[in-house]
Every structure is written in C-alpha cells, then in structure tokens.
Write a protein that holds these residues in place. Sequence first.
Motif, PDB file in Angstrom:
ATOM      1  N   LEU A 113     -12.349  -0.011   5.811  1.00  0.00           N
ATOM      2  CA  LEU A 113     -11.819  -1.174   5.110  1.00  0.00           C
ATOM      3  C   LEU A 113     -10.395  -0.872   4.679  1.00  0.00           C
ATOM      4  O   LEU A 113     -10.144   0.105   3.983  1.00  0.00           O
ATOM      5  CB  LEU A 113     -12.674  -1.502   3.878  1.00  0.00           C
ATOM      6  CG  LEU A 113     -12.180  -2.689   3.053  1.00  0.00           C
ATOM      7  CD1 LEU A 113     -13.357  -3.538   2.611  1.00  0.00           C
ATOM      8  CD2 LEU A 113     -11.357  -2.268   1.861  1.00  0.00           C
ATOM      9  N   LEU A 114      -9.454  -1.697   5.135  1.00  0.00           N
ATOM     10  CA  LEU A 114      -8.060  -1.609   4.718  1.00  0.00           C
ATOM     11  C   LEU A 114      -7.745  -2.840   3.892  1.00  0.00           C
ATOM     12  O   LEU A 114      -8.038  -3.960   4.315  1.00  0.00           O
ATOM     13  CB  LEU A 114      -7.132  -1.564   5.934  1.00  0.00           C
ATOM     14  CG  LEU A 114      -7.238  -0.345   6.827  1.00  0.00           C
ATOM     15  CD1 LEU A 114      -6.404  -0.530   8.088  1.00  0.00           C
ATOM     16  CD2 LEU A 114      -6.799   0.900   6.088  1.00  0.00           C
ATOM     17  N   SER A 115      -7.177  -2.639   2.723  1.00  0.00           N
ATOM     18  CA  SER A 115      -6.812  -3.754   1.854  1.00  0.00           C
ATOM     19  C   SER A 115      -5.358  -3.605   1.434  1.00  0.00           C
ATOM     20  O   SER A 115      -4.937  -2.530   1.001  1.00  0.00           O
ATOM     21  CB  SER A 115      -7.715  -3.769   0.618  1.00  0.00           C
ATOM     22  OG  SER A 115      -7.308  -4.774  -0.277  1.00  0.00           O
ATOM     23  N   MET A 116      -4.592  -4.691   1.591  1.00  0.00           N
ATOM     24  CA  MET A 116      -3.184  -4.703   1.181  1.00  0.00           C
ATOM     25  C   MET A 116      -2.971  -5.890   0.256  1.00  0.00           C
ATOM     26  O   MET A 116      -3.466  -6.977   0.512  1.00  0.00           O
ATOM     27  CB  MET A 116      -2.270  -4.850   2.392  1.00  0.00           C
ATOM     28  CG  MET A 116      -2.297  -3.670   3.317  1.00  0.00           C
ATOM     29  SD  MET A 116      -1.200  -3.912   4.714  1.00  0.00           S
ATOM     30  CE  MET A 116      -2.208  -4.958   5.732  1.00  0.00           C
ATOM     31  N   VAL A 117      -2.222  -5.659  -0.825  1.00  0.00           N
ATOM     32  CA  VAL A 117      -1.959  -6.748  -1.769  1.00  0.00           C
ATOM     33  C   VAL A 117      -0.484  -6.731  -2.169  1.00  0.00           C
ATOM     34  O   VAL A 117       0.135  -5.676  -2.273  1.00  0.00           O
ATOM     35  CB  VAL A 117      -2.889  -6.663  -3.006  1.00  0.00           C
ATOM     36  CG1 VAL A 117      -2.597  -5.451  -3.837  1.00  0.00           C
ATOM     37  CG2 VAL A 117      -2.831  -7.928  -3.823  1.00  0.00           C
ATOM     38  N   ASN A 118       0.045  -7.914  -2.371  1.00  0.00           N
ATOM     39  CA  ASN A 118       1.412  -8.107  -2.824  1.00  0.00           C
ATOM     40  C   ASN A 118       1.396  -8.137  -4.349  1.00  0.00           C
ATOM     41  O   ASN A 118       0.987  -9.113  -4.955  1.00  0.00           O
ATOM     42  CB  ASN A 118       1.967  -9.416  -2.247  1.00  0.00           C
ATOM     43  CG  ASN A 118       3.368  -9.736  -2.709  1.00  0.00           C
ATOM     44  OD1 ASN A 118       3.919  -9.071  -3.571  1.00  0.00           O
ATOM     45  ND2 ASN A 118       3.934 -10.786  -2.136  1.00  0.00           N
TER      46      ASN A 118
END
Length: 138
Positions: A42-47
């Motif tokens: 699981l890869l999660s990216m947030v601004n």
Amino acid sequence: MCRSICVGVLLSLGVCQISLTFADSLAWNRDSKFDIKINILLLSMVNDIVPTTGRLTFISDFQATEYELEPGEPFVKLTNFEVHDCIMIWNSLCAKFDLYNPSREGGHQRIYWSARRDGVYHSWNNATWDKNTGWGPC
C-alpha cells in the motif's frame, strides 16, 4: 396440515445438516501445502501543503500522466513489491524519489508520503515522519 408442516421442517433440517457436513469438508486447513500468502504493498501520498500555494502533481512508473494531489485527500495505490519511483511537481519545483525501494523499506507493507512546504516526508505508520527529500528545480 400438521403433517405437511412437520415434513417440511424435517426436510429443511435434513438439508441444513447435509449443507453443514459439506461445508465442514471444505474447511480451510492452516497446515495445507496450498496455503496462499498474498503480499500487497500500500502506497499512500497526501498533499499537506497549504491549499493556496499552487498545484501539486506527481508522475510515477504506475501513473504515466500527471495526477493532481488535492490538499488533505490521500492518493492510495495497491501494488507489487518492485521499486517504484516518483516525481512530484509543485509550482516550478520538483522532488524525485523512490516511492518504494525494498532495500530501504525493510519488509513494511504500508508506505506513507506527505508533501509539505519544505519537502517530502516518509512514514511506515502514518504518524512518525522523516524528511526524505527537499524541493529543487525541475
């Protein structure tokens, strides 16, 4: 009438018993040599950059066209355990890094990224963050 109800109930009980016996014969055996282990990354990216400071987009090996990261809304990708790279673009600045590199991640299956004003941060638990890279010219 009572006889037909009793026969119906007995038939239903018989069908239930047969179904339970069949289901027991299909029970999962933990010691089976056919035990399948599914490994998903699981890869999660947030601004996490203040919303009024311009667009934040990224391109990666699994996202060929620019994808805009909306402030506070995580982008989540389920993928395999191969190296995955990324370029984040914020205004005229860029950050290039590996989203996932097996030699660095030590077997972690959840990798979190947070884009901030001073760079891009990395976490394995979405709580403790380490700065991975800063912003530079594109």
